[in-house]
Design an enzyme around this catalytic site. Structure first.
Site, PDB file in Angstrom:
ATOM      1  N   MET A  27       0.739  -1.151   0.255  1.00  0.00           N
ATOM      2  CA  MET A  27      -0.084  -0.094   0.412  1.00  0.00           C
ATOM      3  C   MET A  27       0.798   0.951   0.158  1.00  0.00           C
ATOM      4  O   MET A  27       0.461   2.040   0.410  1.00  0.00           O
ATOM      5  CB  MET A  27      -1.247  -0.202   1.067  1.00  0.00           C
ATOM      6  CG  MET A  27      -2.225  -0.887   1.126  1.00  0.00           C
ATOM      7  SD  MET A  27      -3.521  -0.764   1.736  1.00  0.00           S
ATOM      8  CE  MET A  27      -2.821  -0.736   3.574  1.00  0.00           C
ATOM      9  N   GLY A  28       1.898   0.989  -0.250  1.00  0.00           N
ATOM     10  CA  GLY A  28       3.207   2.308  -0.388  1.00  0.00           C
ATOM     11  C   GLY A  28       3.478   2.635   0.839  1.00  0.00           C
ATOM     12  O   GLY A  28       3.665   1.797   1.391  1.00  0.00           O
ATOM     13  N   HIS A  34       9.519  -3.454   3.541  1.00  0.00           N
ATOM     14  CA  HIS A  34       8.995  -3.587   2.163  1.00  0.00           C
ATOM     15  C   HIS A  34      10.450  -4.262   0.924  1.00  0.00           C
ATOM     16  O   HIS A  34      10.717  -4.912   0.042  1.00  0.00           O
ATOM     17  CB  HIS A  34       8.782  -2.406   1.219  1.00  0.00           C
ATOM     18  CG  HIS A  34       7.290  -2.689   1.754  1.00  0.00           C
ATOM     19  ND1 HIS A  34       7.094  -1.281   3.103  1.00  0.00           N
ATOM     20  CD2 HIS A  34       6.080  -2.819   1.874  1.00  0.00           C
ATOM     21  CE1 HIS A  34       5.962  -1.441   3.343  1.00  0.00           C
ATOM     22  NE2 HIS A  34       5.042  -2.416   2.759  1.00  0.00           N
ATOM     23  N   GLN A  58     -10.717  -2.426   2.553  1.00  0.00           N
ATOM     24  CA  GLN A  58      -9.887  -3.153   3.281  1.00  0.00           C
ATOM     25  C   GLN A  58      -9.790  -2.026   4.638  1.00  0.00           C
ATOM     26  O   GLN A  58      -9.143  -2.477   6.307  1.00  0.00           O
ATOM     27  CB  GLN A  58      -8.499  -3.783   3.476  1.00  0.00           C
ATOM     28  CG  GLN A  58      -6.694  -2.993   3.119  1.00  0.00           C
ATOM     29  CD  GLN A  58      -6.306  -3.401   3.067  1.00  0.00           C
ATOM     30  OE1 GLN A  58      -5.779  -4.020   1.871  1.00  0.00           O
ATOM     31  NE2 GLN A  58      -4.852  -3.957   3.454  1.00  0.00           N
ATOM     32  N   GLY A 145       5.004 -10.659   4.337  1.00  0.00           N
ATOM     33  CA  GLY A 145       5.444  -9.905   4.609  1.00  0.00           C
ATOM     34  C   GLY A 145       4.761 -10.593   6.166  1.00  0.00           C
ATOM     35  O   GLY A 145       3.232 -10.888   6.952  1.00  0.00           O
ATOM     36  N   GLN A 151      -3.399 -11.773   7.413  1.00  0.00           N
ATOM     37  CA  GLN A 151      -3.324 -11.669   6.647  1.00  0.00           C
ATOM     38  C   GLN A 151      -2.542 -12.285   5.701  1.00  0.00           C
ATOM     39  O   GLN A 151      -3.323 -13.436   4.606  1.00  0.00           O
ATOM     40  CB  GLN A 151      -2.840 -10.545   6.308  1.00  0.00           C
ATOM     41  CG  GLN A 151      -2.641 -10.291   4.899  1.00  0.00           C
ATOM     42  CD  GLN A 151      -2.072  -8.484   4.341  1.00  0.00           C
ATOM     43  OE1 GLN A 151      -2.556  -8.068   4.694  1.00  0.00           O
ATOM     44  NE2 GLN A 151      -0.763  -8.326   4.124  1.00  0.00           N
ATOM     45  N   SER A 183       6.717  -0.643  10.509  1.00  0.00           N
ATOM     46  CA  SER A 183       4.818  -0.902   9.734  1.00  0.00           C
ATOM     47  C   SER A 183       5.144   0.742   9.141  1.00  0.00           C
ATOM     48  O   SER A 183       5.866   1.338   9.474  1.00  0.00           O
ATOM     49  CB  SER A 183       4.160  -1.000  10.069  1.00  0.00           C
ATOM     50  OG  SER A 183       2.746  -0.354  10.483  1.00  0.00           O
ATOM     51  N   SER A 184       4.234   0.797   8.522  1.00  0.00           N
ATOM     52  CA  SER A 184       3.863   2.537   7.282  1.00  0.00           C
ATOM     53  C   SER A 184       3.429   3.093   8.304  1.00  0.00           C
ATOM     54  O   SER A 184       3.046   4.766   8.587  1.00  0.00           O
ATOM     55  CB  SER A 184       3.064   2.347   5.989  1.00  0.00           C
ATOM     56  OG  SER A 184       3.736   1.422   5.412  1.00  0.00           O
TER      57      SER A 184
HETATM   58  O1  PAF Z   1      -0.231  -6.036   3.787  1.00  0.00           O
HETATM   59  C1  PAF Z   1      -0.615  -4.952   2.855  1.00  0.00           C
HETATM   60  O2  PAF Z   1       0.106  -4.270   3.041  1.00  0.00           O
HETATM   61  C2  PAF Z   1      -1.891  -4.915   2.056  1.00  0.00           C
HETATM   62  O3  PAF Z   1      -2.874  -5.396   3.455  1.00  0.00           O
HETATM   63  C3  PAF Z   1      -1.877  -5.588   0.517  1.00  0.00           C
HETATM   64  C4  PAF Z   1      -1.241  -6.980   0.671  1.00  0.00           C
HETATM   65  C5  PAF Z   1      -0.919  -4.898  -0.089  1.00  0.00           C
HETATM   66  C6  PAF Z   1      -3.522  -5.331   0.715  1.00  0.00           C
HETATM   67  O4  PAF Z   1      -3.748  -4.593   0.473  1.00  0.00           O
END
Ligand code: PAF
Length: 269
Positions: A27-28, A34, A58, A145, A151, A183-184
């Site tokens: 999600m940037g 990342h 989400q 991750g 997730q 974490s972002s």
């Molecule tokens: O982990 C994330 O950044 C998000 O949940 C993902 C997997 C890109 C889905 O939007």
């Protein structure tokens, strides 16, 4: 690096990719966690495709969709440095051309416990976009991750239950030197909150539910949502489970973390 926003440009760029293709979905607001995903992707495939998309589906009402950090220029630079071949940076109308999708993926029971209980619909929204991005990017391997353990479990379950032709690879959590998982959302923390947030990894490092809960309870700047020992695939509470999971809020910022109690798990500082 080719950067594409539209589906047709993505399709053309994907067509030109040869050999095994790895996808890293994000999600940037990219950080070293990342970067570790992108490096693992490069090791596991011939070319790497990264996606940057803040997925509205989400986020629940009242969550941080509007203020979620958007740092596209820095994200492009990081992906360039990490040797990404194709970057897909769609807007919501590209991913959801007909608005909110009528048909969505359900995470089932996994979507109702822990993160699912605290954030109803969150994992359904994640699975829906992950499936769509898999359809659009057609990866051989997708890397996620370990930090977002529930997730990861839900994605593995979707891939198995829906027979998706993709390997799912988990990449270990990257931490600050004091143990805080990257974490972002860490950028929301004040310097005082940043100190309180260390209690999550300190609690996990005890490797024990009762002792870990006591560590969290002793931290005044933090409110615990859960600290449990679970099975890492089903997220059922299990005193012999292979995963400790924690979620807590530090002045409006919800943080999650976990520790694998298996030989692959890395010890915390
Ligand atoms: O982990 C994330 O950044 C998000 O949940 C993902 C997997 C890109 C889905 O939007």
């Amino acid at each position: 690096m080719i950067v594409v926003e539209k589906r047709s440009d993505l399709a053309a760029a994907r067509e030109a990719m040869t050999g095994r293709v790895a996808v890293v979905m994000t999600m940037g607001a990219l950080h070293e966690g990342h970067a570790a995903l992108l490096r693992a992707a490069a090791r596991s495939a011939d070319s790497v495709l990264a996606t940057v998309f803040v997925n509205p589906l989400q986020f629940g009402p009242g969550e941080d969709l509007a203020r979620y950090p958007r740092t596209l220029a820095a994200d492009l630079a990081l992906c360039g440095r990490e040797g990404v071949d194709v970057m897909f940076t769609p807007t919501p109308d590209v991913v959801y051309p007909d608005g909110d999708p009528v048909v969505r993926v359900s995470a089932g029971r996994l979507g109702e416990v822990f993160e699912g209980a605290s954030r109803p619909g969150h994992l359904d929204g994640v699975l829906t976009v992950v499936l769509k991005l898999m359809q659009l990017t057609r990866p051989d391997v997708a890397l996620f991750g370990q930090k977002d353990a529930q997730q990861l479990a839900a994605i593995r379950c979707m891939v198995r239950d829906l027979d998706l032709p993709v390997d799912v690879v988990a990449v270990p959590t990257v931490r600050e030197s004091d143990g805080l998982a990257l974490s972002s959302r860490n950028r929301y923390l004040s310097s005082v909150g940043r100190v309180s947030a260390r209690a999550l990894s300190r609690a996990l490092a005890t490797r024990d539910v009762e002792t870990g809960r006591a560590v969290l309870a002793a931290e005044s700047g933090l409110s615990t949502d859960y600290f449990e020992r679970v099975d890492s695939a089903s997220f059922a509470i299990d005193p012999a489970g292979d995963l400790l999971v924690v979620a807590a809020t530090v002045s409006m910022t919800r943080l999650i973390d976990n520790l694998l109690l298996t030989p692959e798990g890395r010890d915390l500082p």
